[in-house]
Design a protein around this motif. Structure first.
Motif, PDB file in Angstrom:
ATOM      1  N   LYS A 196       0.826  -1.207   0.000  1.00  0.00           N
ATOM      2  CA  LYS A 196       0.000   0.000   0.000  1.00  0.00           C
ATOM      3  C   LYS A 196       0.861   1.257   0.000  1.00  0.00           C
ATOM      4  CE  LYS A 196      -3.988  -2.276   2.047  1.00  0.00           C
ATOM      5  NZ  LYS A 196      -4.877  -2.436   3.219  1.00  0.00           N
ATOM      6  N   ILE A 228      -1.034   4.674  -1.163  1.00  0.00           N
ATOM      7  CA  ILE A 228      -2.119   4.757  -0.184  1.00  0.00           C
ATOM      8  C   ILE A 228      -1.591   5.310   1.137  1.00  0.00           C
ATOM      9  CG2 ILE A 228      -3.805   3.398   1.135  1.00  0.00           C
ATOM     10  CD1 ILE A 228      -3.922   1.494  -1.264  1.00  0.00           C
ATOM     11  N   TYR A 229      -0.391   4.890   1.529  1.00  0.00           N
ATOM     12  CA  TYR A 229       0.281   5.415   2.711  1.00  0.00           C
ATOM     13  C   TYR A 229       1.488   6.233   2.282  1.00  0.00           C
ATOM     14  CZ  TYR A 229      -2.284   1.782   5.299  1.00  0.00           C
ATOM     15  OH  TYR A 229      -3.257   0.979   5.837  1.00  0.00           O
TER      16      TYR A 229
END
Length: 268
Positions: A74, A79-80
């Protein structure tokens, strides 16, 4: 040209421990006026990860539950954001994470093909030529005319996988989708994954199925408590992981800390 580079990347989560929902009075007194310290779970999901993945590489990530495998994927997908360090990912990214994301239960299978396709970045022009092949791969036939709320779990997985893999990736990130459906569909899914891997310039894959990773990947990365434990030929990394985990004692349960203790930890 697709490539991935991580330089001393770390990612930390802070999760407040909450037992039940506080009343308005408790929130005002404890949260605003008294500012009492709340228990804080500090999770160092990734620590000082440095690696380079070049065009043409197929990389499999292994590790115990909670080792940071999905978190790393991720982070690569954006996403992060890293807490510290540098992340560089070049090339268009296609990720296969939550296959069930984006389904509308009252819509038909045909309609959900479009909904999920648009979520994956498709447009009516790019998705149109793929719809019939998605339907054929799912093997759902007339069931595509029904709302998906009537589908069994296996039927949903078939449709989700057919939609999710109807992409033309440069950087392909895959998380635990190598064992979907029944045995016959699993073999079909593996063939589809091999076709995608042949198209992708670069692939990073997470799975607990080490046999599948050994067949699909040439390079292995072993994560252990958020740290890079080994990086090398996939067979060597899997062998080292199996030897180590066969004699490892049970993992301790992380203990909560107070905010004061966390501040003290940050100053060390």
């Amino acid at each position: 040209m697709a490539r991935i580079e991580l330089d001393q990347v770390s990612l930390t989560f802070r999760v407040r421990k909450q037992e039940g929902r506080p009343s308005l009075k408790e929130f005002l007194v404890r949260g605003l006026f008294l500012r009492q310290a709340q228990e804080l779970m500090v999770v160092r999901a990734l620590e000082n990860i440095s690696l380079r993945i070049e065009p043409g590489e197929r990389v499999g990530i292994i590790g115990h539950n909670g080792a940071g495998k999905s978190t790393l994927l991720k982070l690569l997908a954006g996403i992060y954001e890293p807490t510290s360090g540098r992340r560089l990912v070049e090339g268009s990214i296609s990720s296969l994470f939550d296959l069930m994301l984006g389904f509308e239960s009252e819509a038909t299978g045909w309609e959900n093909i479009r909904y999920r396709g648009y979520l994956q970045g498709e447009t009516p022009r790019t998705l149109g030529p793929k719809i019939d092949s998605i339907a054929e791969f799912s093997e759902l036939g007339e069931f595509l005319n029904m709302p998906v709320r009537y589908y069994s779990a296996g039927m949903l997985v078939r449709l989700a996988f057919a939609i999710a893999t109807a992409i033309e990736p440069e950087v392909l990130l895959v998380d635990e989708v190598l064992s979907v459906g029944d045995l016959a569909f699993q073999e079909k899914a593996r063939r589809r994954m091999r076709e995608m891997m042949a198209q992708a310039e670069l692939i990073v894959c997470v799975s607990h199925d080490t046999n599948s990773l050994a067949n699909l990947c040439e390079r292995g990365i072993w994560l252990d408590h958020g740290r890079l434990r080994a990086d090398g030929p996939i067979d060597d990394v899997i062998d080292a992981y199996i030897r180590a985990t066969s004699r490892r004692p049970p993992e301790p349960t992380p203990q909560p800390t107070t905010e004061a203790e966390e501040l003290q930890m940050q100053t060390i």
